[in-house]
Design an enzyme around this catalytic site. Structure first.
Site, short mmCIF file in Angstrom:
data_model
loop_
_atom_site.label_atom_id
_atom_site.label_comp_id
_atom_site.label_asym_id
_atom_site.label_seq_id
_atom_site.Cartn_x
_atom_site.Cartn_y
_atom_site.Cartn_z
N LEU A 43 -2.87 12.20 0.80
CA LEU A 43 -1.60 12.31 0.09
C LEU A 43 -0.63 11.37 0.80
O LEU A 43 -0.35 11.52 1.99
CB LEU A 43 -1.09 13.76 0.08
CG LEU A 43 -2.00 14.76 -0.64
CD1 LEU A 43 -1.34 16.13 -0.74
CD2 LEU A 43 -2.39 14.27 -2.04
N PRO A 44 -0.13 10.37 0.04
CA PRO A 44 0.48 9.18 0.67
C PRO A 44 1.91 9.36 1.17
O PRO A 44 2.85 8.78 0.63
CB PRO A 44 0.43 8.16 -0.47
CG PRO A 44 0.54 8.98 -1.72
CD PRO A 44 -0.16 10.28 -1.43
N CYS A 45 2.09 10.11 2.27
CA CYS A 45 3.42 10.25 2.85
C CYS A 45 3.88 8.93 3.48
O CYS A 45 5.07 8.75 3.75
CB CYS A 45 3.45 11.38 3.87
SG CYS A 45 2.26 11.21 5.20
N HIS A 46 2.93 7.99 3.69
CA HIS A 46 3.33 6.70 4.28
C HIS A 46 4.19 5.89 3.30
O HIS A 46 4.80 4.91 3.71
CB HIS A 46 2.09 5.90 4.69
CG HIS A 46 1.13 5.64 3.58
ND1 HIS A 46 0.13 6.53 3.24
CD2 HIS A 46 1.02 4.61 2.69
CE1 HIS A 46 -0.57 6.05 2.21
NE2 HIS A 46 -0.05 4.89 1.86
N ARG A 47 4.22 6.32 2.02
CA ARG A 47 5.05 5.58 1.04
C ARG A 47 6.49 6.09 1.01
O ARG A 47 7.26 5.69 0.15
CB ARG A 47 4.42 5.70 -0.36
CG ARG A 47 3.06 5.00 -0.46
CD ARG A 47 2.40 5.20 -1.81
NE ARG A 47 0.98 4.82 -1.74
CZ ARG A 47 0.02 5.33 -2.51
NH1 ARG A 47 0.32 6.24 -3.44
NH2 ARG A 47 -1.23 4.94 -2.37
#
Lengths: 190, 173
Positions: A154-158
Protein backbone atom coordinates in the site's frame (compact mmCIF):
# COMPACT_ATOMS: atom_id res chain seq x y z
CA UNK A 1 21.07 -29.49 8.13
CA UNK A 2 19.32 -30.27 4.86
CA UNK A 3 17.35 -32.91 6.66
CA UNK A 4 16.12 -30.32 9.15
CA UNK A 5 15.08 -28.08 6.26
CA UNK A 6 13.00 -30.93 4.86
CA UNK A 7 11.49 -31.58 8.26
CA UNK A 8 10.71 -27.87 8.59
CA UNK A 9 8.96 -27.79 5.21
CA UNK A 10 6.95 -30.86 6.18
CA UNK A 11 6.01 -29.25 9.48
CA UNK A 12 4.74 -26.16 7.64
CA UNK A 13 2.56 -28.35 5.40
CA UNK A 14 1.13 -30.21 8.34
CA UNK A 15 0.55 -26.98 10.26
CA UNK A 16 -1.36 -25.51 7.31
CA UNK A 17 -3.44 -28.70 6.98
CA UNK A 18 -4.26 -28.56 10.70
CA UNK A 19 -5.04 -24.83 10.51
CA UNK A 20 -2.26 -24.13 13.02
CA UNK A 21 -0.19 -21.68 10.98
CA UNK A 22 -1.43 -18.20 11.86
CA UNK A 23 1.46 -16.14 10.48
CA UNK A 24 3.64 -17.29 7.56
CA UNK A 25 6.70 -15.26 6.60
CA UNK A 26 9.68 -15.13 4.32
CA UNK A 27 12.49 -12.67 3.67
CA UNK A 28 12.96 -11.41 0.11
CA UNK A 29 16.05 -9.90 -1.42
CA UNK A 30 14.92 -6.67 -3.04
CA UNK A 31 16.41 -3.49 -4.47
CA UNK A 32 15.40 -1.94 -1.13
CA UNK A 33 17.37 -4.54 0.82
CA UNK A 34 15.96 -7.59 2.60
CA UNK A 35 12.18 -7.28 2.96
CA UNK A 36 10.33 -9.38 5.49
CA UNK A 37 6.86 -10.30 4.24
CA UNK A 38 4.35 -11.85 6.62
CA UNK A 39 0.84 -13.05 5.87
CA UNK A 40 -2.16 -14.44 7.71
CA UNK A 41 -4.79 -16.55 5.99
CA UNK A 42 -6.50 -13.28 5.07
CA UNK A 43 -3.56 -11.67 3.30
CA UNK A 44 -0.29 -9.78 3.73
CA UNK A 45 -0.25 -8.41 7.25
CA UNK A 46 3.25 -6.91 7.40
CA UNK A 47 6.07 -5.80 5.13
CA UNK A 48 9.20 -4.77 7.01
CA UNK A 49 12.50 -3.23 5.98
CA UNK A 50 15.78 -4.45 7.46
CA UNK A 51 15.95 -1.07 9.23
CA UNK A 52 13.01 -2.14 11.39
CA UNK A 53 14.88 -5.24 12.71
CA UNK A 54 13.16 -8.33 11.40
CA UNK A 55 13.52 -10.22 14.69
CA UNK A 56 11.71 -7.43 16.50
CA UNK A 57 9.00 -7.36 13.82
CA UNK A 58 8.43 -11.12 14.21
CA UNK A 59 8.26 -10.76 17.98
CA UNK A 60 5.69 -7.99 17.55
CA UNK A 61 3.62 -10.15 15.19
CA UNK A 62 3.78 -13.03 17.68
CA UNK A 63 2.51 -10.67 20.34
CA UNK A 64 -0.19 -8.86 18.37
CA UNK A 65 -1.42 -11.50 15.91
CA UNK A 66 -0.39 -14.97 17.12
CA UNK A 67 2.80 -16.71 18.28
CA UNK A 68 2.03 -19.48 15.77
CA UNK A 69 4.58 -18.00 13.40
CA UNK A 70 6.59 -20.07 10.93
CA UNK A 71 8.96 -19.32 8.07
CA UNK A 72 6.97 -20.64 5.12
CA UNK A 73 8.47 -19.36 1.85
CA UNK A 74 6.18 -21.29 -0.49
CA UNK A 75 3.10 -19.77 1.14
CA UNK A 76 4.35 -16.37 -0.01
CA UNK A 77 5.35 -17.16 -3.58
CA UNK A 78 2.57 -15.11 -5.17
CA UNK A 79 3.31 -12.13 -2.93
CA UNK A 80 7.04 -12.36 -3.62
CA UNK A 81 6.42 -12.35 -7.37
CA UNK A 82 4.02 -9.42 -7.18
CA UNK A 83 6.53 -7.40 -5.14
CA UNK A 84 9.43 -8.26 -7.43
CA UNK A 85 7.39 -7.30 -10.51
CA UNK A 86 6.62 -3.93 -8.99
CA UNK A 87 10.10 -3.23 -7.60
CA UNK A 88 11.76 -4.18 -10.87
CA UNK A 89 9.43 -2.00 -12.94
CA UNK A 90 7.33 -4.72 -14.54
CA UNK A 91 4.02 -3.77 -12.92
CA UNK A 92 2.35 -0.73 -11.43
CA UNK A 93 0.43 -2.38 -8.62
CA UNK A 94 1.19 -4.98 -6.01
CA UNK A 95 -2.05 -6.88 -6.31
CA UNK A 96 -2.22 -9.19 -3.32
CA UNK A 97 -4.79 -9.65 -0.57
CA UNK A 98 -4.01 -7.43 2.40
CA UNK A 99 -4.87 -7.98 6.07
CA UNK A 100 -5.06 -4.66 7.92
CA UNK A 101 -5.75 -6.17 11.33
CA UNK A 102 -2.78 -4.37 12.87
CA UNK A 103 -4.61 -1.08 12.36
CA UNK A 104 -7.92 0.15 13.67
CA UNK A 105 -10.14 3.19 13.32
CA UNK A 106 -8.98 6.19 11.35
CA UNK A 107 -5.49 4.81 10.72
CA UNK A 108 -7.02 1.86 8.96
CA UNK A 109 -9.18 4.19 6.88
CA UNK A 110 -6.16 6.26 5.84
CA UNK A 111 -4.03 3.26 4.89
CA UNK A 112 -7.01 1.75 3.08
CA UNK A 113 -7.23 4.93 0.98
CA UNK A 114 -3.61 4.72 -0.22
CA UNK A 115 -4.25 2.56 -3.33
CA UNK A 116 -6.35 5.41 -4.77
CA UNK A 117 -3.11 7.36 -5.31
CA UNK A 118 -2.03 6.27 -8.76
CA UNK A 119 1.37 4.96 -9.83
CA UNK A 120 3.77 7.79 -10.53
CA UNK A 121 1.64 10.43 -8.82
CA UNK A 122 1.90 11.82 -5.33
CA UNK A 123 -0.36 13.52 -2.84
CA UNK A 124 0.17 15.36 0.45
CA UNK A 125 -0.75 14.47 4.00
CA UNK A 126 -3.20 17.41 3.89
CA UNK A 127 -4.84 16.24 0.66
CA UNK A 128 -5.16 12.70 1.99
CA UNK A 129 -6.74 14.07 5.16
CA UNK A 130 -9.25 15.95 3.02
CA UNK A 131 -9.85 12.89 0.84
CA UNK A 132 -10.74 10.85 3.92
CA UNK A 133 -13.22 13.52 5.01
CA UNK A 134 -11.13 14.89 7.87
CA UNK A 135 -9.27 17.90 6.46
CA UNK A 136 -7.89 18.86 9.87
CA UNK A 137 -6.46 15.43 10.66
CA UNK A 138 -3.15 16.08 8.88
CA UNK A 139 -1.00 14.85 11.77
CA UNK A 140 -3.15 11.74 12.19
CA UNK A 141 -2.69 11.01 8.49
CA UNK A 142 1.06 11.44 8.93
CA UNK A 143 1.21 8.96 11.77
CA UNK A 144 -1.10 6.55 9.94
CA UNK A 145 1.27 6.55 6.97
CA UNK A 146 4.29 6.22 9.25
CA UNK A 147 2.64 3.14 10.78
CA UNK A 148 1.50 1.59 7.53
CA UNK A 149 2.06 -2.12 8.29
CA UNK A 150 2.32 -2.99 4.60
CA UNK A 151 4.55 -0.36 2.97
CA UNK A 152 5.26 -0.82 -0.77
CA UNK A 153 2.12 -2.99 -1.04
CA UNK A 154 0.00 0.00 0.00
CA UNK A 155 1.86 3.01 -1.40
CA UNK A 156 2.39 5.39 1.54
CA UNK A 157 5.59 6.48 -0.25
CA UNK A 158 3.35 8.52 -2.58
CA UNK A 159 2.33 10.81 0.28
CA UNK A 160 4.56 13.88 0.74
CA UNK A 161 4.61 16.96 2.92
CA UNK A 162 2.64 19.98 1.72
CA UNK A 163 5.90 21.87 1.09
CA UNK A 164 6.94 19.17 -1.38
CA UNK A 165 9.58 17.61 0.85
CA UNK A 166 9.40 13.89 1.25
CA UNK A 167 8.45 13.42 4.87
CA UNK A 168 9.29 10.32 6.87
CA UNK A 169 9.26 6.71 5.80
CA UNK A 170 9.33 3.43 7.65
CA UNK A 171 12.12 2.13 5.46
CA UNK A 172 14.15 5.34 5.78
CA UNK A 173 14.29 8.37 3.46
CA UNK A 174 16.51 6.59 0.93
CA UNK A 175 13.95 3.82 0.36
CA UNK A 176 11.21 6.43 -0.16
CA UNK A 177 13.39 8.29 -2.66
CA UNK A 178 14.15 5.05 -4.48
CA UNK A 179 10.47 4.17 -4.83
CA UNK A 180 9.58 7.68 -6.04
CA UNK A 181 12.44 7.50 -8.56
CA UNK A 182 11.25 4.09 -9.75
CA UNK A 183 7.80 5.49 -10.42
CA UNK A 184 9.19 8.62 -12.05
CA UNK A 185 10.92 6.65 -14.81
CA UNK A 186 8.77 5.92 -17.86
CA UNK A 187 6.92 2.69 -17.32
CA UNK A 188 7.65 0.01 -19.89
CA UNK A 189 6.01 -3.31 -19.10
CA UNK A 190 8.02 -6.30 -20.20
CA UNK B 1 15.82 -24.74 36.04
CA UNK B 2 17.86 -27.24 34.07
CA UNK B 3 20.14 -25.64 31.55
CA UNK B 4 19.12 -26.05 27.95
CA UNK B 5 21.69 -26.31 25.20
CA UNK B 6 22.99 -22.85 24.39
CA UNK B 7 22.54 -22.79 20.61
CA UNK B 8 20.46 -19.83 19.41
CA UNK B 9 19.32 -19.40 23.00
CA UNK B 10 20.11 -15.71 22.99
CA UNK B 11 17.22 -14.98 20.64
CA UNK B 12 14.72 -16.89 22.71
CA UNK B 13 13.08 -15.22 25.71
CA UNK B 14 13.98 -17.17 28.80
CA UNK B 15 11.52 -18.18 31.43
CA UNK B 16 11.29 -14.84 33.18
CA UNK B 17 7.52 -14.89 33.45
CA UNK B 18 4.92 -12.72 31.76
CA UNK B 19 6.97 -12.17 28.61
CA UNK B 20 5.02 -12.45 25.35
CA UNK B 21 5.33 -15.77 23.55
CA UNK B 22 8.19 -15.96 21.07
CA UNK B 23 7.42 -16.65 17.41
CA UNK B 24 7.22 -20.44 17.12
CA UNK B 25 9.83 -20.40 14.37
CA UNK B 26 12.44 -19.65 17.03
CA UNK B 27 11.38 -22.71 19.00
CA UNK B 28 11.86 -24.90 15.94
CA UNK B 29 15.21 -23.32 15.15
CA UNK B 30 16.50 -23.67 18.68
CA UNK B 31 15.14 -27.08 19.61
CA UNK B 32 14.75 -28.83 16.24
CA UNK B 33 18.15 -30.56 16.30
CA UNK B 34 17.80 -31.88 19.84
CA UNK B 35 14.28 -33.21 19.22
CA UNK B 36 15.66 -34.93 16.12
CA UNK B 37 18.34 -36.55 18.27
CA UNK B 38 15.73 -37.78 20.73
CA UNK B 39 13.62 -39.27 17.94
CA UNK B 40 16.66 -40.93 16.36
CA UNK B 41 17.64 -42.47 19.67
CA UNK B 42 14.24 -44.07 20.12
CA UNK B 43 12.90 -45.03 16.73
CA UNK B 44 13.73 -46.84 13.52
CA UNK B 45 14.97 -44.46 10.84
CA UNK B 46 11.68 -44.80 8.95
CA UNK B 47 9.69 -43.36 11.87
CA UNK B 48 11.98 -40.52 12.94
CA UNK B 49 10.59 -37.81 10.65
CA UNK B 50 7.03 -38.57 11.62
CA UNK B 51 7.78 -38.33 15.34
CA UNK B 52 9.70 -35.06 14.84
CA UNK B 53 6.78 -33.49 12.96
CA UNK B 54 4.21 -34.78 15.43
CA UNK B 55 6.25 -33.31 18.28
CA UNK B 56 6.44 -29.84 16.79
CA UNK B 57 2.85 -29.93 15.57
CA UNK B 58 1.66 -30.69 19.10
CA UNK B 59 3.97 -28.00 20.44
CA UNK B 60 2.70 -25.49 17.86
CA UNK B 61 -0.86 -26.28 18.86
CA UNK B 62 -0.21 -25.75 22.56
CA UNK B 63 2.31 -22.90 22.21
CA UNK B 64 0.04 -19.87 22.71
CA UNK B 65 -1.48 -21.35 25.87
CA UNK B 66 1.60 -22.64 27.61
CA UNK B 67 2.68 -21.06 30.87
CA UNK B 68 5.26 -18.33 30.15
CA UNK B 69 7.72 -19.79 32.65
CA UNK B 70 7.69 -23.28 31.20
CA UNK B 71 11.08 -24.87 30.58
CA UNK B 72 10.66 -25.27 26.83
CA UNK B 73 13.60 -27.64 26.38
CA UNK B 74 12.39 -30.05 29.05
CA UNK B 75 8.81 -29.82 27.86
CA UNK B 76 9.69 -30.51 24.22
CA UNK B 77 11.86 -33.46 25.21
CA UNK B 78 8.88 -34.91 27.02
CA UNK B 79 6.50 -34.36 24.13
CA UNK B 80 9.07 -35.93 21.79
CA UNK B 81 9.37 -39.02 23.97
CA UNK B 82 5.59 -39.37 24.04
CA UNK B 83 5.29 -38.94 20.29
CA UNK B 84 8.01 -41.54 19.77
CA UNK B 85 5.99 -43.96 21.85
CA UNK B 86 2.82 -43.13 19.88
CA UNK B 87 4.54 -43.53 16.53
CA UNK B 88 6.20 -46.73 17.63
CA UNK B 89 2.92 -48.20 18.88
CA UNK B 90 1.14 -47.25 15.67
CA UNK B 91 3.89 -48.93 13.68
CA UNK B 92 3.72 -52.06 15.82
CA UNK B 93 -0.06 -52.23 15.38
CA UNK B 94 0.35 -52.02 11.62
CA UNK B 95 2.90 -54.75 11.19
CA UNK B 96 3.02 -58.39 12.11
CA UNK B 97 6.75 -59.00 12.50
CA UNK B 98 8.04 -58.68 16.04
CA UNK B 99 10.23 -55.73 16.97
CA UNK B 100 13.57 -56.19 18.75
CA UNK B 101 12.86 -53.81 21.61
CA UNK B 102 10.05 -51.73 23.05
CA UNK B 103 10.50 -48.03 23.68
CA UNK B 104 10.36 -46.63 27.14
CA UNK B 105 6.78 -45.95 28.20
CA UNK B 106 5.99 -42.68 29.99
CA UNK B 107 5.03 -43.16 33.61
CA UNK B 108 1.80 -41.26 33.21
CA UNK B 109 -0.44 -42.03 30.26
CA UNK B 110 -1.38 -38.56 29.10
CA UNK B 111 -3.30 -38.92 25.85
CA UNK B 112 -2.38 -37.34 22.57
CA UNK B 113 -5.45 -35.16 22.36
CA UNK B 114 -5.11 -33.54 25.76
CA UNK B 115 -3.35 -30.42 24.48
CA UNK B 116 -6.55 -28.37 24.88
CA UNK B 117 -6.27 -29.07 28.59
CA UNK B 118 -3.27 -26.74 28.74
CA UNK B 119 -5.57 -23.80 28.21
CA UNK B 120 -7.01 -24.54 31.64
CA UNK B 121 -3.72 -25.54 33.16
CA UNK B 122 -2.33 -22.16 32.11
CA UNK B 123 -4.83 -20.48 34.46
CA UNK B 124 -3.78 -22.42 37.55
CA UNK B 125 -1.63 -20.78 40.24
CA UNK B 126 2.04 -20.84 39.28
CA UNK B 127 3.20 -23.67 41.54
CA UNK B 128 0.30 -25.98 40.68
CA UNK B 129 0.74 -25.22 37.01
CA UNK B 130 4.45 -26.03 37.04
CA UNK B 131 4.00 -29.22 38.99
CA UNK B 132 1.09 -30.42 36.85
CA UNK B 133 3.06 -29.69 33.70
CA UNK B 134 6.17 -31.55 34.83
CA UNK B 135 4.21 -34.40 36.36
CA UNK B 136 1.51 -35.18 33.83
CA UNK B 137 3.05 -34.04 30.60
CA UNK B 138 6.63 -34.67 31.62
CA UNK B 139 6.11 -37.77 33.72
CA UNK B 140 8.76 -36.53 36.15
CA UNK B 141 8.95 -37.83 39.70
CA UNK B 142 7.86 -35.55 42.54
CA UNK B 143 11.42 -35.60 43.82
CA UNK B 144 12.71 -34.35 40.48
CA UNK B 145 9.93 -31.72 40.27
CA UNK B 146 10.81 -30.47 43.74
CA UNK B 147 14.35 -30.03 42.46
CA UNK B 148 13.11 -28.01 39.50
CA UNK B 149 10.53 -25.75 41.10
CA UNK B 150 11.87 -25.65 44.64
CA UNK B 151 10.21 -26.86 47.86
CA UNK B 152 9.86 -30.42 49.09
CA UNK B 153 8.68 -33.58 47.45
CA UNK B 154 5.60 -33.54 49.69
CA UNK B 155 4.83 -29.98 48.65
CA UNK B 156 5.07 -31.00 45.00
CA UNK B 157 2.68 -33.88 45.65
CA UNK B 158 0.26 -31.51 47.38
CA UNK B 159 0.43 -28.92 44.59
CA UNK B 160 -0.24 -31.60 41.98
CA UNK B 161 -3.21 -32.87 43.93
CA UNK B 162 -4.60 -29.34 44.45
CA UNK B 163 -4.11 -28.55 40.77
CA UNK B 164 -5.86 -31.72 39.66
CA UNK B 165 -8.72 -31.01 42.03
CA UNK B 166 -9.08 -27.53 40.57
CA UNK B 167 -9.11 -28.97 37.06
CA UNK B 168 -11.67 -31.60 38.03
CA UNK B 169 -13.90 -28.90 39.45
CA UNK B 170 -13.85 -27.36 36.01
CA UNK B 171 -15.01 -30.77 34.77
CA UNK B 172 -11.95 -31.10 32.63
CA UNK B 173 -11.59 -34.78 33.26
Amino acid sequence: MNHLNDLHADLVERAVAADLLDVAYRVLDSPLGPLLVAATGAGVVRVAFALEDHDAVLADLADRVSPRVLRAPARLDATAHALADYLEGRSQRVEVPVDLRLLSGYRREVVGALPAIGYGSTTTYAELAAATGRPRAVRAVGSACANNPVPVVLPCHRVLRSDGSEGGYRGGPEAKRQLLALEATPFAPA
Amino acid sequence: MPSSSGDAASRFPRSDGGAPKAPFELVVAEHGPRVLAICRSRLDAADVDDAWSETFLAALSAWPDLPPDLDVAAWLATVARRKCTDVHRARVRRRTDPVPELPEVPTQGAEAEDEGLWRHVARLPTKQRQVITYRYLGGLSHARIAGLVGGTEAASRRAASDGLKALREKEIR
